[in-house]
Enzyme design. Structure first.
Site, PDB file in Angstrom:
ATOM      1  N   TYR A 142       0.865  -1.179   0.000  1.00 11.45           N
ATOM      2  CA  TYR A 142       0.000   0.000   0.000  1.00 11.45           C
ATOM      3  C   TYR A 142       0.901   1.228   0.000  1.00 11.45           C
ATOM      4  O   TYR A 142       1.839   1.309   0.783  1.00 11.45           O
ATOM      5  CB  TYR A 142      -0.878  -0.017   1.256  1.00 11.45           C
ATOM      6  CG  TYR A 142      -1.763   1.195   1.420  1.00 11.45           C
ATOM      7  CD1 TYR A 142      -2.906   1.359   0.641  1.00 11.45           C
ATOM      8  CD2 TYR A 142      -1.459   2.178   2.367  1.00 11.45           C
ATOM      9  CE1 TYR A 142      -3.718   2.473   0.799  1.00 11.45           C
ATOM     10  CE2 TYR A 142      -2.277   3.288   2.531  1.00 11.45           C
ATOM     11  CZ  TYR A 142      -3.404   3.432   1.746  1.00 11.45           C
ATOM     12  OH  TYR A 142      -4.213   4.526   1.903  1.00 11.45           O
ATOM     13  N   ASP A 237       9.308   2.958  -0.844  1.00  9.24           N
ATOM     14  CA  ASP A 237       8.320   3.635  -0.012  1.00  9.24           C
ATOM     15  C   ASP A 237       8.680   3.331   1.442  1.00  9.24           C
ATOM     16  O   ASP A 237       8.357   2.269   1.971  1.00  9.24           O
ATOM     17  CB  ASP A 237       6.919   3.127  -0.367  1.00  9.24           C
ATOM     18  CG  ASP A 237       5.852   3.779   0.496  1.00  9.24           C
ATOM     19  OD1 ASP A 237       6.215   4.458   1.477  1.00  9.24           O
ATOM     20  OD2 ASP A 237       4.658   3.591   0.196  1.00  9.24           O
ATOM     21  N   LYS A 265       5.179   9.647   8.427  1.00 10.67           N
ATOM     22  CA  LYS A 265       5.050   9.120   9.798  1.00 10.67           C
ATOM     23  C   LYS A 265       6.105   9.667  10.769  1.00 10.67           C
ATOM     24  O   LYS A 265       5.938  10.764  11.271  1.00 10.67           O
ATOM     25  CB  LYS A 265       5.024   7.592   9.761  1.00 10.67           C
ATOM     26  CG  LYS A 265       3.855   7.100   8.851  1.00 10.67           C
ATOM     27  CD  LYS A 265       3.387   5.734   9.156  1.00 10.67           C
ATOM     28  CE  LYS A 265       2.454   5.167   8.116  1.00 10.67           C
ATOM     29  NZ  LYS A 265       1.043   5.461   8.313  1.00 10.67           N
TER      30      LYS A 265
HETATM   31  N1  HOZ Z   1      -3.635   2.800   6.315  1.00 11.91           N
HETATM   32  C1  HOZ Z   1      -3.135   2.878   7.646  1.00 11.91           C
HETATM   33  C2  HOZ Z   1      -2.430   1.660   8.073  1.00 11.91           C
HETATM   34  N2  HOZ Z   1      -1.761   0.924   7.081  1.00 11.91           N
HETATM   35  C3  HOZ Z   1      -4.223   3.176   8.619  1.00 11.91           C
HETATM   36  C4  HOZ Z   1      -4.358   4.625   8.755  1.00 11.91           C
HETATM   37  C5  HOZ Z   1      -5.278   5.072   9.881  1.00 11.91           C
HETATM   38  O1  HOZ Z   1      -6.342   4.524  10.070  1.00 11.91           O
HETATM   39  O2  HOZ Z   1      -4.892   5.977  10.552  1.00 11.91           O
END
Ligand code: HOZ
Length: 426
Positions: A142, A237, A265
Site C-alpha cells: 500500500y 516507499d 510518519k
Molecule cells: N492505512 C493505515 C495503516 N496501514 C491506517 C491509517 C489510519 O487509520 O490511521
C-alpha cells in the site's frame, strides 16, 4: 451506554462509516472502535477512562511514545511564531539537511504533508524523468491512496477484500502493473518483456500493509539490478520503515539503495509531514527548475516540521535503535513462546520497531501466504487483548509498532495476557 458506542453512533451520522480512515472502523474484527482521549508514553486512555498499552502508535509515528515532552515543547515554541507562512523557513532547510545526512539515497528532498502526497509526487517525477508511463507495484503493498496506486493494494483495501478501488479510471489503472512480492521469477520475466518501457517500480522494502512481510535479500538486489539495467526509477516507499526499522531506514539495513525514497510518519513526530527525495538528477526535474509540477500551501509547515525535527534529534541518541529493536524482539519472542507452549499455530517476527503477528505455522513471505493465515483466530486474539487493555491494529493485515517508551514490564504484561488467550484457544 458505553461512551465509545455513543460516539460511534453519532459519528456514523456525519462521517462515512463513522471514521476518517477505513481500518479504524473495526469492520474486519467486529465491535465498536475505541475513541481515544489521551496518550502518554506507551499508554492510551479512551473516552470511558480505560487504559491501554498501545501497539499501533498512530501506525508508526509515535516512536518516542505519546506526548513526549521535548516534542511538545518544540511544537509549542514553533506555534507561537505562527502556524503557517506559505513561504520558506530555516526549519524546513534544517529538516532537509537532516534527511540528506541520514537517508543514504537522498541527495535532494522536498517536504509535503502526507505519505500519499510523497508517493504520488515521487511517481510523477519518476515519469517526468524517464519520459515513460508504466509503473510497477507489488501485490499487497500500500502506497497511499493516489489513483495509480490503488491497484491490488494492501492495508484497508485488503482488510475489506477490495484490493483495487472503485473510482479509478481504467485508463489510469492500465499504466500500473502488479507483481507478487518476493517472486524473483515473475520480476525477471516482466523486465525481460517490458523493462525498457517502465518508468518506475515502487516497493515497501519491508511490507507493513499486508501485515509485516520481510523481503528476501536476493529479491531486493535483483530488483535494484534490473531497474539500473533498464533505466527504471526504483522507489522505496519508506513512509512506514523510515526511521522505524533503523536510523537510515530499510535501505541502510539491507544496503540496497533506491533512486527515490518516500518518507512520512516518524519524520512528522505525530503531525502531518511527508517527504520524497533521492538522486539529484531526478529531483532537479521538479518545478520551479524543471517541468514536473508539484506544490503545497502547507508543505514544510512550521509546527509539523518542529515536531519532526525534535523526534529525529531524539532517535539519534546512542543505542536508540538497538533498544527499540530489543524491546520489539522481546515482544515477538515472548508471544511465540507463549503460543507454542499450547501448540497454537502462531508465528511472529520483527524488524527494528515494527512487528507482525500471524496465526499460521510460519511467518508468511508473500501475499498468498498471508491470505492463508487464520483470520478468525486473529480476530479473537484482538478482542481478548483489547478487553485486557492492549491495543493492537484492528486487522490481520496490518503491522504493529513498539515505541521507545514501552518498558519491559509493559511487554511482560502483554505476553501474560496473550498466554491466557492461547491457553483457552488450544
Ligand atoms: N492505512 C493505515 C495503516 N496501514 C491506517 C491509517 C489510519 O487509520 O490511521
Amino acid at each position: 451506554m458505553n461512551q465509545n458506542k455513543i460516539l460511534f453512533e453519532r459519528s456514523q451520522k456525519v462521517i462515512p462509516g463513522g471514521v476518517n480512515s477505513p481500518v479504524r472502523a473495526f469492520k474486519s474484527v467486529g465491535g465498536t472502535p475505541i475513541f481515544f482521549k489521551k496518550g502518554l508514553g506507551s499508554r492510551l486512555w479512551d473516552e470511558e477512562g480505560r487504559e491501554y498499552i498501545d501497539y499501533i502508535n498512530s501506525w508508526g509515528p509515535m516512536i518516542l511514545g505519546h506526548a513526549h515532552p521535548e516534542v511538545l515543547k518544540a511544537v509549542q515554541s514553533a506555534s507561537f511564531d505562527s502556524l503557517s507562512f506559505g513561504a520558506p523557513t530555516a526549519r524546513e532547510l534544517e529538516m532537509a539537511e537532516v534527511l540528506v545526512k541520514l537517508v543514504p539515497s537522498i541527495e535532494q528532498v522536498r517536504l509535503v504533508s502526507s505519505g500519499t502526497e510523497a508517493t504520488m509526487s515521487a511517481i510523477r517525477v519518476a515519469r517526468g524523468f524517464t519520459k515513460r508511463d508504466t509503473l510497477v507495484k507489488f501485490e499487497g503493498c500500500y502506497h497511499g491512496h493516489a489513483d495509480a496506486l490503488l491497484v491490488k493494494a494492501g492495508s484497508g483495501l485488503l482488510t475489506f477484500g477490495e484490493p483495487s478501488s472503485a473510482g479509478v479510471p481504467a485508463d489510469v489503472a492500465k499504466h500500473t502493473l502488479t507483481l507478487p512480492y518476493n517472486d524473483e521469477e515473475a520480476l525477471n520475466a516482466l523486465f525481460k518483456e517490458k523493462g525498457d518501457t517502465l518508468a518506475a517500480v515502487i516497493i515497501e522494502p519491508v511490507v507493513g500493509n499486508m501485515n509485516l512481510i520481510i523481503p528476501h535479500m536476493s529479491f531486493l538486489k535483483m530488483l535494484r539490478e534490473l531497474c539500473t539495467k533498464h533505466g527504471a526509477v526504483l522507489i522505496f516507499d519508506e513512509v512506514m520503515t523510515g526511521f522505524r526499522v533503523a536510523l537510515g531506514g530499510a535501505q541502510s539495513l539491507y544496503g540496497v539503495i533506491p533512486d527515490l525514497t518516500t518518507l512520512g510518519k516518524v519524520i512528522g513526530g505525530g503531525l502531518p509531514v511527508g517527504a520524497f527525495g533521492g538522486r539529484r538528477d531526478i529531483m532537479q526535474c521538479l518545478a520551479p527548475i524543471g517541468p514536473v509540477y508539484q506544490a503545497g500551501t502547507l508543505s514544510g509547515n512550521p509546527a509539523a516540521v518542529a515536531a519532526g525535527l525534535a523526534t529525529l534529534k531524539l532517535v539519534q541518541a546512542p543505542h536508540f535503535y538497538e533498544e527499540l529493536t530489543a524491546k520489539t524482539k522481546l515482544l515477538v519472542e515472548g508471544l511465540m513462546k507463549a503460543a507454542h507452549t499450547f501448540n497454537i499455530k502462531f508465528s511472529a517476527q520483527s524488524v527494528g520497531g515494527m512487528f507482525g503477528l500471524y496465526f499460521s505455522e510460519k511467518a508468511p513471505s508473500s501475499f498468498d501466504e498471508i491470505m492463508k493465515s487464520n483470520r478468525e483466530a486473529f480476530n479473537q486474539f484482538f478482542h481478548h487483548m483489547l478487553t485486557s487493555g492492549f491495543y493492537f491494529g484492528p486487522s490481520a493485515f496490518e503491522a504493529g509498532f513498539v515505541s521507545h517508551a514501552h518498558s519491559d514490564e509493559d511487554i511482560r504484561r502483554t505476553v501474560a495476557a496473550a498466554q491466557a488467550f492461547f491457553q483457552v484457544l488450544k
